[in-house]
Enzyme design. Structure first.
Site, PDB file in Angstrom:
ATOM      1  N   SER A   1       0.835  -1.202   0.000  1.00 21.19           N
ATOM      2  CA  SER A   1       0.000   0.000   0.000  1.00 21.19           C
ATOM      3  C   SER A   1       0.868   1.249   0.000  1.00 21.19           C
ATOM      4  O   SER A   1       1.975   1.261   0.549  1.00 21.19           O
ATOM      5  CB  SER A   1      -0.874  -0.012   1.257  1.00 21.19           C
ATOM      6  OG  SER A   1      -1.471   1.255   1.462  1.00 21.19           O
TER       7      SER A   1
ATOM      8  N   TYR B   1      -2.189  -1.461  10.855  1.00 19.64           N
ATOM      9  CA  TYR B   1      -2.453  -1.940   9.486  1.00 19.64           C
ATOM     10  C   TYR B   1      -1.271  -1.604   8.575  1.00 19.64           C
ATOM     11  O   TYR B   1      -0.737  -2.471   7.873  1.00 19.64           O
ATOM     12  CB  TYR B   1      -3.735  -1.312   8.927  1.00 19.64           C
ATOM     13  CG  TYR B   1      -3.833  -1.432   7.421  1.00 19.64           C
ATOM     14  CD1 TYR B   1      -4.146  -2.650   6.826  1.00 19.64           C
ATOM     15  CD2 TYR B   1      -3.562  -0.342   6.582  1.00 19.64           C
ATOM     16  CE1 TYR B   1      -4.196  -2.778   5.446  1.00 19.64           C
ATOM     17  CE2 TYR B   1      -3.615  -0.463   5.201  1.00 19.64           C
ATOM     18  CZ  TYR B   1      -3.931  -1.672   4.640  1.00 19.64           C
ATOM     19  OH  TYR B   1      -3.961  -1.795   3.271  1.00 19.64           O
TER      20      TYR B   1
ATOM     21  N   LYS C   1       1.922  -3.934   6.445  1.00 24.88           N
ATOM     22  CA  LYS C   1       2.385  -3.853   5.050  1.00 24.88           C
ATOM     23  C   LYS C   1       3.899  -3.673   4.995  1.00 24.88           C
ATOM     24  O   LYS C   1       4.580  -4.311   4.204  1.00 24.88           O
ATOM     25  CB  LYS C   1       1.670  -2.714   4.316  1.00 24.88           C
ATOM     26  CG  LYS C   1       0.173  -2.924   4.148  1.00 24.88           C
ATOM     27  CD  LYS C   1      -0.135  -4.206   3.391  1.00 24.88           C
ATOM     28  CE  LYS C   1      -1.622  -4.473   3.271  1.00 24.88           C
ATOM     29  NZ  LYS C   1      -1.921  -5.841   2.804  1.00 24.88           N
TER      30      LYS C   1
HETATM   31  P1  NAD Z   1     -11.180  -6.982   0.986  1.00 25.27           P
HETATM   32  O1  NAD Z   1     -11.423  -6.973   2.438  1.00 25.27           O
HETATM   33  O2  NAD Z   1     -12.309  -6.735   0.067  1.00 25.27           O
HETATM   34  O3  NAD Z   1     -10.469  -8.349   0.550  1.00 25.27           O
HETATM   35  C1  NAD Z   1      -9.643  -9.085   1.411  1.00 25.27           C
HETATM   36  C2  NAD Z   1     -10.144 -10.524   1.396  1.00 25.27           C
HETATM   37  O4  NAD Z   1      -9.312 -11.310   2.246  1.00 25.27           O
HETATM   38  C3  NAD Z   1     -11.575 -10.651   1.901  1.00 25.27           C
HETATM   39  O5  NAD Z   1     -12.318 -11.425   0.989  1.00 25.27           O
HETATM   40  C4  NAD Z   1     -11.413 -11.371   3.237  1.00 25.27           C
HETATM   41  O6  NAD Z   1     -12.531 -12.179   3.534  1.00 25.27           O
HETATM   42  C5  NAD Z   1     -10.141 -12.160   3.015  1.00 25.27           C
HETATM   43  N1  NAD Z   1      -9.379 -12.516   4.219  1.00 25.27           N
HETATM   44  C6  NAD Z   1      -9.002 -11.702   5.230  1.00 25.27           C
HETATM   45  N2  NAD Z   1      -8.299 -12.397   6.130  1.00 25.27           N
HETATM   46  C7  NAD Z   1      -8.223 -13.665   5.664  1.00 25.27           C
HETATM   47  C8  NAD Z   1      -7.621 -14.853   6.150  1.00 25.27           C
HETATM   48  N3  NAD Z   1      -6.964 -14.898   7.311  1.00 25.27           N
HETATM   49  N4  NAD Z   1      -7.737 -15.993   5.416  1.00 25.27           N
HETATM   50  C9  NAD Z   1      -8.404 -15.981   4.252  1.00 25.27           C
HETATM   51  N5  NAD Z   1      -9.009 -14.896   3.746  1.00 25.27           N
HETATM   52  C10 NAD Z   1      -8.906 -13.750   4.448  1.00 25.27           C
HETATM   53  O7  NAD Z   1     -10.005  -5.925   0.702  1.00 25.27           O
HETATM   54  P2  NAD Z   1      -9.395  -5.397  -0.664  1.00 25.27           P
HETATM   55  O8  NAD Z   1      -9.694  -3.950  -0.753  1.00 25.27           O
HETATM   56  O9  NAD Z   1      -9.771  -6.284  -1.778  1.00 25.27           O
HETATM   57  O10 NAD Z   1      -7.850  -5.532  -0.337  1.00 25.27           O
HETATM   58  C11 NAD Z   1      -7.067  -6.640  -0.768  1.00 25.27           C
HETATM   59  C12 NAD Z   1      -5.658  -6.465  -0.267  1.00 25.27           C
HETATM   60  O11 NAD Z   1      -5.128  -5.226  -0.773  1.00 25.27           O
HETATM   61  C13 NAD Z   1      -5.539  -6.372   1.256  1.00 25.27           C
HETATM   62  O12 NAD Z   1      -4.358  -7.037   1.655  1.00 25.27           O
HETATM   63  C14 NAD Z   1      -5.431  -4.881   1.514  1.00 25.27           C
HETATM   64  O13 NAD Z   1      -4.752  -4.600   2.689  1.00 25.27           O
HETATM   65  C15 NAD Z   1      -4.636  -4.441   0.293  1.00 25.27           C
HETATM   66  N6  NAD Z   1      -4.833  -3.021  -0.019  1.00 25.27           N
HETATM   67  C16 NAD Z   1      -6.097  -2.526  -0.231  1.00 25.27           C
HETATM   68  C17 NAD Z   1      -6.278  -1.182  -0.506  1.00 25.27           C
HETATM   69  C18 NAD Z   1      -7.648  -0.614  -0.718  1.00 25.27           C
HETATM   70  O14 NAD Z   1      -7.783   0.610  -0.700  1.00 25.27           O
HETATM   71  N7  NAD Z   1      -8.682  -1.411  -0.950  1.00 25.27           N
HETATM   72  C19 NAD Z   1      -5.171  -0.319  -0.570  1.00 25.27           C
HETATM   73  C20 NAD Z   1      -3.892  -0.861  -0.376  1.00 25.27           C
HETATM   74  C21 NAD Z   1      -3.740  -2.213  -0.099  1.00 25.27           C
HETATM   75  C1  UD1 Z   2      -7.030   4.916   3.631  1.00 27.68           C
HETATM   76  C2  UD1 Z   2      -5.978   4.509   4.615  1.00 27.68           C
HETATM   77  C3  UD1 Z   2      -4.913   3.711   3.890  1.00 27.68           C
HETATM   78  C4  UD1 Z   2      -5.548   2.523   3.204  1.00 27.68           C
HETATM   79  C5  UD1 Z   2      -6.666   2.990   2.285  1.00 27.68           C
HETATM   80  C6  UD1 Z   2      -7.427   1.827   1.708  1.00 27.68           C
HETATM   81  C7  UD1 Z   2      -5.994   6.177   6.404  1.00 27.68           C
HETATM   82  C8  UD1 Z   2      -5.246   7.315   7.036  1.00 27.68           C
HETATM   83  N1  UD1 Z   2      -5.436   5.664   5.289  1.00 27.68           N
HETATM   84  O1  UD1 Z   2      -6.409   5.757   2.655  1.00 27.68           O
HETATM   85  O2  UD1 Z   2      -3.940   3.266   4.794  1.00 27.68           O
HETATM   86  O3  UD1 Z   2      -4.577   1.807   2.444  1.00 27.68           O
HETATM   87  O4  UD1 Z   2      -7.595   3.802   3.013  1.00 27.68           O
HETATM   88  O5  UD1 Z   2      -8.172   1.161   2.666  1.00 27.68           O
HETATM   89  O6  UD1 Z   2      -7.019   5.756   6.877  1.00 27.68           O
HETATM   90  N2  UD1 Z   2     -12.489  11.427   2.995  1.00 27.68           N
HETATM   91  C9  UD1 Z   2     -13.478  12.339   3.309  1.00 27.68           C
HETATM   92  N3  UD1 Z   2     -14.644  11.870   3.810  1.00 27.68           N
HETATM   93  C10 UD1 Z   2     -14.898  10.543   4.013  1.00 27.68           C
HETATM   94  C11 UD1 Z   2     -13.889   9.621   3.674  1.00 27.68           C
HETATM   95  C12 UD1 Z   2     -12.682  10.096   3.171  1.00 27.68           C
HETATM   96  O7  UD1 Z   2     -13.296  13.539   3.150  1.00 27.68           O
HETATM   97  O8  UD1 Z   2     -15.968  10.189   4.485  1.00 27.68           O
HETATM   98  C13 UD1 Z   2     -11.217  11.916   2.430  1.00 27.68           C
HETATM   99  C14 UD1 Z   2     -10.021  11.610   3.289  1.00 27.68           C
HETATM  100  O9  UD1 Z   2      -9.759  12.650   4.177  1.00 27.68           O
HETATM  101  C15 UD1 Z   2      -8.928  11.446   2.231  1.00 27.68           C
HETATM  102  C16 UD1 Z   2      -9.669  10.976   0.981  1.00 27.68           C
HETATM  103  O10 UD1 Z   2     -11.053  11.265   1.190  1.00 27.68           O
HETATM  104  O11 UD1 Z   2      -8.374  12.684   1.951  1.00 27.68           O
HETATM  105  C17 UD1 Z   2      -9.497   9.499   0.739  1.00 27.68           C
HETATM  106  O12 UD1 Z   2      -9.807   8.802   1.929  1.00 27.68           O
HETATM  107  P1  UD1 Z   2      -9.890   7.214   1.982  1.00 27.68           P
HETATM  108  O13 UD1 Z   2     -10.741   6.723   0.889  1.00 27.68           O
HETATM  109  O14 UD1 Z   2     -10.243   6.819   3.368  1.00 27.68           O
HETATM  110  O15 UD1 Z   2      -8.397   6.755   1.627  1.00 27.68           O
HETATM  111  P2  UD1 Z   2      -7.007   7.140   2.327  1.00 27.68           P
HETATM  112  O16 UD1 Z   2      -7.207   7.889   3.581  1.00 27.68           O
HETATM  113  O17 UD1 Z   2      -6.163   7.772   1.285  1.00 27.68           O
END
Ligand code: NAD
Ligand code: UD1
Length: 340
Positions: free
Chosen positions: A127, A152, A156
């Protein structure tokens, strides 16, 4: 015979879109998921899109024996994409041990099984959170990492280190560490998308849920940042573009890339919260009711990616226009049948 890929967390948001991209590219996908933050409905959604229901194994990757059984059954896999993990930043501050246990145990188990069954390639979901509040924008892969702001984020940083150490010690295993910026949107079909449990923490689902009337109004966190318009700036990347990057990363390793390689996955452009609200309104014609609220603790003012490394090495870049991404997010929000 199609090459087989094990996708942990494949029922989740990014995992389900990546499953579609892998199937489109001709891979045979095996999904391992404990459904703690997802449902099997997403895999039915995948089937509606591609015509193929991936094999699903209900397994908690922190359970070593259960993970071994799943890997043993599919020891001919050429790679693993490891999405499984918990991702709610605030919850990780309240329940740090749960986050370390889940995210690190599952990763270590997966790596051990790759060694045991000689599976050579892993793609890891990292991330942009590993960069913290960067001094210089945009961030490249060489930008120094900052101490993680949450447990969290720390999982990573530690996950990346664990993989690097393991690859160093095991030359037959290769890794790609993908640092996602802010994934948004849904599949254009509206069959799969992001379905957060409870009140969304992230901006995009909060906007679509406000648009459909599930939330009264959006709180915009802070209007006095030192940015062009005073609002926080992020790099919002279409989830389908992100999914394609995983296929490119796997192919790169299958074609001979060695070691542990890291890539930023973003668009290379920063967009402010207010710009997102305006863009959503013009993409969908739906007005978003909002109020300006105090800054959210832990938010960085601005971050966006330099994504040229992925373009140069993987031949990948994000190309979905923001307006299409916002339209897909809205289409998904309006499809009640695909959600729980
Ligand atoms: P998500 O929660 O939709 O998907 C994660 C999946 O992993 C879910 O289906 C959950 O049921 C499964 N899971 C969790 N723990 C588990 C375990 N112990 N065994 C088996 N399955 C398990 O999240 P996502 O947004 O699809 O994210 C996927 C990956 O990307 C995660 O590792 C997350 O940290 C990373 N990531 C996401 C974002 C984002 O903004 N969505 C940003 C950066 C990194
Ligand atoms: C957040 C996490 C990041 C994680 C990512 C995906 C934090 C500080 N960071 O990123 O670690 O990888 O989510 O899960 O939590 N915002 C609003 N109103 C809202 C929601 C968000 O104004 O109701 C703004 C936030 O201030 C930010 C932007 O929208 O500026 C994006 O927010 P968000 O979608 O939560 O992502 P990040 O904070 O960038």
């Amino acid at each position: 015979m199609a090459q087989k890929i094990i996708v942990t967390g494949g029922a989740g948001y990014i995992g389900s879109h990546t499953t579609v991209a892998l199937q489109d590219a001709g891979f045979d996908v095996i999904v391992l998921d404990n459904l703690i933050n997802s449902s099997e409905k997403s895999l039915h959604g995948v089937e509606k899109i591609t015509g193929i229901h991936p094999e699903f194994i209900h397994v908690d990757c922190t359970d070593r024996d259960a993970t071994r059984n799943a890997f043993k059954k599919h020891s001919d896999a050429v790679g693993v994409i490891h999405f499984a993990g918990l991702k709610a930043v605030g919850e990780s501050v309240e329940k740090p041990l749960m986050y370390y246990r889940n995210n690190l145990d599952s990763l270590i188990n997966v790596l051990e099984m790759m060694r045991e069954f000689n599976i050579p390639n892993i793609v890891f979901s990292s991330s942009a959170t590993v960069y913290g509040n960067p001094d210089i924008l945009p961030v490249t892969e060489e930008t120094p990492l900052k101490p993680a702001q949450s447990p969290y984020g720390q999982t990573k940083v530690m996950g990346e280190e664990i993989i690097r150490d393991m690859v160093r010690a095991t030359p037959t295993i290769n890794a790609t560490l993908l640092r996602y910026f802010n994934p948004i949107g849904a599949h254009p079909s509206g069959q799969i998308g992001e379905n957060p449990r409870g009140i969304p923490n992230n901006l995009m689902p909060y906007i679509t849920q406000t648009a459909i009337g599930m939330r009264e109004q959006l709180s915009i966190f802070g209007d006095d940042y030192d940015t062009d318009d005073g609002f926080c700036v992020r790099d919002y990347i279409d989830v389908n573009d992100l999914a394609r990057a995983h296929v490119a990363a796997l192919r790169h390793m299958i074609n001979g890339a060695h070691g542990a390689n890291v890539f930023n996955l973003g668009t290379g452009h920063g967009v402010s919260v207010m710009e997102m609200v305006n863009a959503f309104e013009s993409a969908t014609g739906v007005k978003i009711k909002y109020k300006i609220a105090p800054r959210r603790p832990g938010d960085v003012p601005a971050i966006w990616a330099d994504a040229t490394h992925a373009k140069r090495v993987l031949g990948w870049s994000a190309n979905t226009p923001l307006v299409d991404t916002l339209a897909s997010a809205w289409r998904w929000q309006q499809n009640p049948d695909a959600k729980d």
